[in-house]
Design a protein around this motif. Sequence first.
Motif, PDB file in Angstrom:
ATOM      1  N   PRO A  86       0.827  -1.212   0.000  1.00  0.00           N
ATOM      2  CA  PRO A  86       0.000   0.000   0.000  1.00  0.00           C
ATOM      3  C   PRO A  86       0.858   1.258   0.000  1.00  0.00           C
ATOM      4  CG  PRO A  86       0.028  -0.989   2.179  1.00  0.00           C
ATOM      5  CD  PRO A  86       0.722  -1.961   1.280  1.00  0.00           C
ATOM      6  N   LYS A  87       0.314   2.326  -0.587  1.00  0.00           N
ATOM      7  CA  LYS A  87       0.949   3.645  -0.580  1.00  0.00           C
ATOM      8  C   LYS A  87       0.355   4.478   0.543  1.00  0.00           C
ATOM      9  CE  LYS A  87      -0.504   4.778  -4.600  1.00  0.00           C
ATOM     10  NZ  LYS A  87      -0.797   5.601  -5.796  1.00  0.00           N
ATOM     11  N   ALA A  88       1.207   5.326   1.147  1.00  0.00           N
ATOM     12  CA  ALA A  88       0.708   6.199   2.203  1.00  0.00           C
ATOM     13  C   ALA A  88       1.456   7.523   2.183  1.00  0.00           C
ATOM     14  CB  ALA A  88       0.846   5.542   3.576  1.00  0.00           C
ATOM     15  N   ARG A 138      -3.573   4.899   2.328  1.00  0.00           N
ATOM     16  CA  ARG A 138      -3.755   5.373   3.693  1.00  0.00           C
ATOM     17  C   ARG A 138      -3.206   6.779   3.829  1.00  0.00           C
ATOM     18  NH1 ARG A 138      -1.946   2.494   9.456  1.00  0.00           N
ATOM     19  NH2 ARG A 138      -2.581   4.240  10.800  1.00  0.00           N
ATOM     20  N   LEU A 139      -3.924   7.614   4.550  1.00  0.00           N
ATOM     21  CA  LEU A 139      -3.475   8.964   4.882  1.00  0.00           C
ATOM     22  C   LEU A 139      -3.175   9.003   6.372  1.00  0.00           C
ATOM     23  CD1 LEU A 139      -6.036  11.146   2.868  1.00  0.00           C
ATOM     24  CD2 LEU A 139      -3.807  10.271   2.131  1.00  0.00           C
ATOM     25  N   PHE A 140      -1.954   9.400   6.714  1.00  0.00           N
ATOM     26  CA  PHE A 140      -1.513   9.394   8.106  1.00  0.00           C
ATOM     27  C   PHE A 140      -1.749  10.741   8.767  1.00  0.00           C
ATOM     28  CE2 PHE A 140       1.721   6.081   6.698  1.00  0.00           C
ATOM     29  CZ  PHE A 140       1.139   5.047   7.420  1.00  0.00           C
ATOM     30  N   ASN A 141      -2.228  10.689   9.998  1.00  0.00           N
ATOM     31  CA  ASN A 141      -2.333  11.866  10.848  1.00  0.00           C
ATOM     32  C   ASN A 141      -1.204  11.865  11.880  1.00  0.00           C
ATOM     33  OD1 ASN A 141      -4.912  13.302  10.073  1.00  0.00           O
ATOM     34  ND2 ASN A 141      -5.719  11.235  10.426  1.00  0.00           N
ATOM     35  N   GLU A 142      -0.995  13.018  12.493  1.00  0.00           N
ATOM     36  CA  GLU A 142      -0.027  13.132  13.581  1.00  0.00           C
ATOM     37  C   GLU A 142      -0.299  12.065  14.642  1.00  0.00           C
ATOM     38  OE1 GLU A 142       2.655  14.455  16.558  1.00  0.00           O
ATOM     39  OE2 GLU A 142       2.548  15.119  14.467  1.00  0.00           O
ATOM     40  N   GLY A 143       0.760  11.309  15.011  1.00  0.00           N
ATOM     41  CA  GLY A 143       0.644  10.310  16.063  1.00  0.00           C
ATOM     42  C   GLY A 143       0.185   8.946  15.598  1.00  0.00           C
ATOM     43  N   ASP A 144      -0.196   8.808  14.332  1.00  0.00           N
ATOM     44  CA  ASP A 144      -0.587   7.487  13.836  1.00  0.00           C
ATOM     45  C   ASP A 144       0.596   6.529  13.899  1.00  0.00           C
ATOM     46  OD1 ASP A 144      -3.167   8.220  13.347  1.00  0.00           O
ATOM     47  OD2 ASP A 144      -2.997   8.269  11.164  1.00  0.00           O
ATOM     48  N   SER A 145       0.286   5.250  14.006  1.00  0.00           N
ATOM     49  CA  SER A 145       1.331   4.232  14.017  1.00  0.00           C
ATOM     50  C   SER A 145       1.094   3.239  12.889  1.00  0.00           C
ATOM     51  CB  SER A 145       1.373   3.501  15.362  1.00  0.00           C
ATOM     52  OG  SER A 145       0.162   2.818  15.598  1.00  0.00           O
ATOM     53  N   PHE A 146       2.153   2.537  12.509  1.00  0.00           N
ATOM     54  CA  PHE A 146       2.077   1.515  11.475  1.00  0.00           C
ATOM     55  C   PHE A 146       3.200   0.517  11.740  1.00  0.00           C
ATOM     56  CE2 PHE A 146       4.767   4.942  10.036  1.00  0.00           C
ATOM     57  CZ  PHE A 146       5.849   4.313   9.438  1.00  0.00           C
ATOM     58  N   LYS A 147       3.147  -0.613  11.101  1.00  0.00           N
ATOM     59  CA  LYS A 147       4.126  -1.670  11.333  1.00  0.00           C
ATOM     60  C   LYS A 147       5.005  -1.890  10.106  1.00  0.00           C
ATOM     61  CE  LYS A 147       3.307  -3.547  15.473  1.00  0.00           C
ATOM     62  NZ  LYS A 147       4.371  -3.751  16.483  1.00  0.00           N
ATOM     63  N   VAL A 148       6.288  -2.095  10.354  1.00  0.00           N
ATOM     64  CA  VAL A 148       7.224  -2.605   9.356  1.00  0.00           C
ATOM     65  C   VAL A 148       7.786  -3.881   9.955  1.00  0.00           C
ATOM     66  CG1 VAL A 148       9.320  -2.184   8.019  1.00  0.00           C
ATOM     67  CG2 VAL A 148       7.768  -0.279   8.540  1.00  0.00           C
ATOM     68  N   GLY A 149       7.212  -5.007   9.572  1.00  0.00           N
ATOM     69  CA  GLY A 149       7.549  -6.247  10.264  1.00  0.00           C
ATOM     70  C   GLY A 149       7.163  -6.128  11.723  1.00  0.00           C
ATOM     71  N   SER A 150       8.133  -6.372  12.612  1.00  0.00           N
ATOM     72  CA  SER A 150       7.870  -6.231  14.047  1.00  0.00           C
ATOM     73  C   SER A 150       8.205  -4.841  14.569  1.00  0.00           C
ATOM     74  CB  SER A 150       8.687  -7.275  14.819  1.00  0.00           C
ATOM     75  OG  SER A 150      10.081  -7.061  14.651  1.00  0.00           O
ATOM     76  N   GLU A 209       7.669  -0.851  15.029  1.00  0.00           N
ATOM     77  CA  GLU A 209       6.551   0.091  15.023  1.00  0.00           C
ATOM     78  C   GLU A 209       7.015   1.428  14.498  1.00  0.00           C
ATOM     79  OE1 GLU A 209       3.722   2.200  18.319  1.00  0.00           O
ATOM     80  OE2 GLU A 209       3.543   0.025  18.066  1.00  0.00           O
ATOM     81  N   GLY A 210       6.265   1.963  13.540  1.00  0.00           N
ATOM     82  CA  GLY A 210       6.528   3.293  13.018  1.00  0.00           C
ATOM     83  C   GLY A 210       5.545   4.290  13.593  1.00  0.00           C
ATOM     84  N   GLN A 211       6.038   5.515  13.810  1.00  0.00           N
ATOM     85  CA  GLN A 211       5.197   6.598  14.290  1.00  0.00           C
ATOM     86  C   GLN A 211       5.270   7.752  13.299  1.00  0.00           C
ATOM     87  OE1 GLN A 211       3.277   6.727  17.089  1.00  0.00           O
ATOM     88  NE2 GLN A 211       3.831   4.650  17.740  1.00  0.00           N
ATOM     89  N   VAL A 212       4.159   8.467  13.167  1.00  0.00           N
ATOM     90  CA  VAL A 212       4.067   9.576  12.232  1.00  0.00           C
ATOM     91  C   VAL A 212       4.117  10.893  12.986  1.00  0.00           C
ATOM     92  CG1 VAL A 212       2.650  10.675  10.443  1.00  0.00           C
ATOM     93  CG2 VAL A 212       2.706   8.175  10.640  1.00  0.00           C
ATOM     94  N   MET A 213       5.000  11.785  12.542  1.00  0.00           N
ATOM     95  CA  MET A 213       5.067  13.148  13.060  1.00  0.00           C
ATOM     96  C   MET A 213       4.664  14.101  11.934  1.00  0.00           C
ATOM     97  SD  MET A 213       8.754  13.066  15.063  1.00  0.00           S
ATOM     98  CE  MET A 213       8.632  14.796  15.529  1.00  0.00           C
ATOM     99  N   PHE A 214       3.698  14.962  12.191  1.00  0.00           N
ATOM    100  CA  PHE A 214       3.329  16.000  11.238  1.00  0.00           C
ATOM    101  C   PHE A 214       4.429  17.056  11.258  1.00  0.00           C
ATOM    102  CE2 PHE A 214       0.264  19.730  10.349  1.00  0.00           C
ATOM    103  CZ  PHE A 214       0.440  19.606   8.977  1.00  0.00           C
TER     104      PHE A 214
END
Length: 431
Positions: free
Chosen positions: A231-233, A263-275, A277-282
């Motif tokens: 998926p693209k985000a 997917r569109l990410f908001n501030e503080g959203d999380s996602f996984k790359v394998g095991s 955890e990724g976090q999104v900063m605006f």
Amino acid sequence: MTDAKISEALTVAGQPPLRAFAGLADDGFVAVVNLRPDGEDQDQPGNAAEKAAAERAGLAYRFVPVTGATITTADIRAFQQAMRDAGGPVLAHCKGGTRALTLHVLGEVLDGRMQRGEVEAFGRSHGFDLAGAARWLEREAQRRAHVEAFYEPGSGSVQYVVSDPATRRCAIIDPVLDFDEKSGSIGTASADAILAHVAREGLGVDWVLDTHPHADHLSAADYLSSKTGAPKAIGAHVTEVQKLWKAIYNWPELATDGSQWDRLFNEGDSFKVGSLEGQVMFSPGHTLASVSYVIGDAAFIHDTLFTPDAGTARADFPGGSAKALWASIQAILALPDETRLFTGHDYRPNGRNAKWESTVAEQKRANPHVVGMDEAAYVRLREARDRTLPMPKLILHALQVNIRGGRLPEPEANGRRYLKFPLDALTGAVW
């Protein structure tokens, strides 16, 4: 000058005086690699003077400035490339020779020609203490997130594959679709190099991520998503950028709901790359939609902070704001000091090798756009600098592709695709 012959191809040394360069050619050397950042000592000749001396002596010259505490994989690979390009004996120097030998042995270990446990004994055999190299290897072995960078010299862009060694899953960040504006040709060599790396390493792709709609290159996100099924985000505020550029392009049919991404990410959203955890900063300022991705101890910060010797990104594109960029930079600098920061561009100031990795601590210590600055001073500096910069040559080409997730325009009746190019839409003409 003290020196030590490591192999037929490499001699490492302390600082040579400029008068010695002609003699180096007489001794059979074909190239000099200078590893000393300018200003390290008051009495060092410096990059410009060494380059001139090398040229007078008929020597090739390469500038790969490093300090012992800030060596990155990019520096190691640049040193190896300088050795390959020389095609003959090289004198690599720093202040005393240790950094030169360190880059050499780190490359040997990374490429499997030397074992980690052999490094310090190898150094002692040549009269050098390589404990720092051993510590560097130990730190790298403990990283949970592995980062591989792909530098695209045409736009100075850096693309990334960040992977989880435990699961062999990865994310691709800010990939480049090759574009020649003179012929209008599209190519996929840069993106295919990423696919080749993914295949060679046996990685599965969880995400294709963009940090923002880029103004200096076309995004390969759609191409790589179609090839990998990932998926693209992008950041959720891309819808604001779409609305802004919809008006500039007079493009009534453009959907401005972000539906071109999965997917569109908001501030503080999380996602996984394998095991991992990724976090999104605006991280707005460069654009309305810019985000940073923090994955493990690595943060992908694109057009916010550059490497410390290159300052920060511009903030004068439509929707940009130097004040917002300052706030985004402060949020990044609030991450732990040891956080690795991966920037999205490098323009090789003073002709040095391309670099893209630093740390929060290094930025706080050495970036002149950060040290001693407050918001008002930064805004004055950034806005004054931006007034001197022309628009990127591909901004009008790229945005109409990148606000659609890297999708090219649909073919018209004759089977060709066409970009739309508005006249007098932006300020910043070169004259």
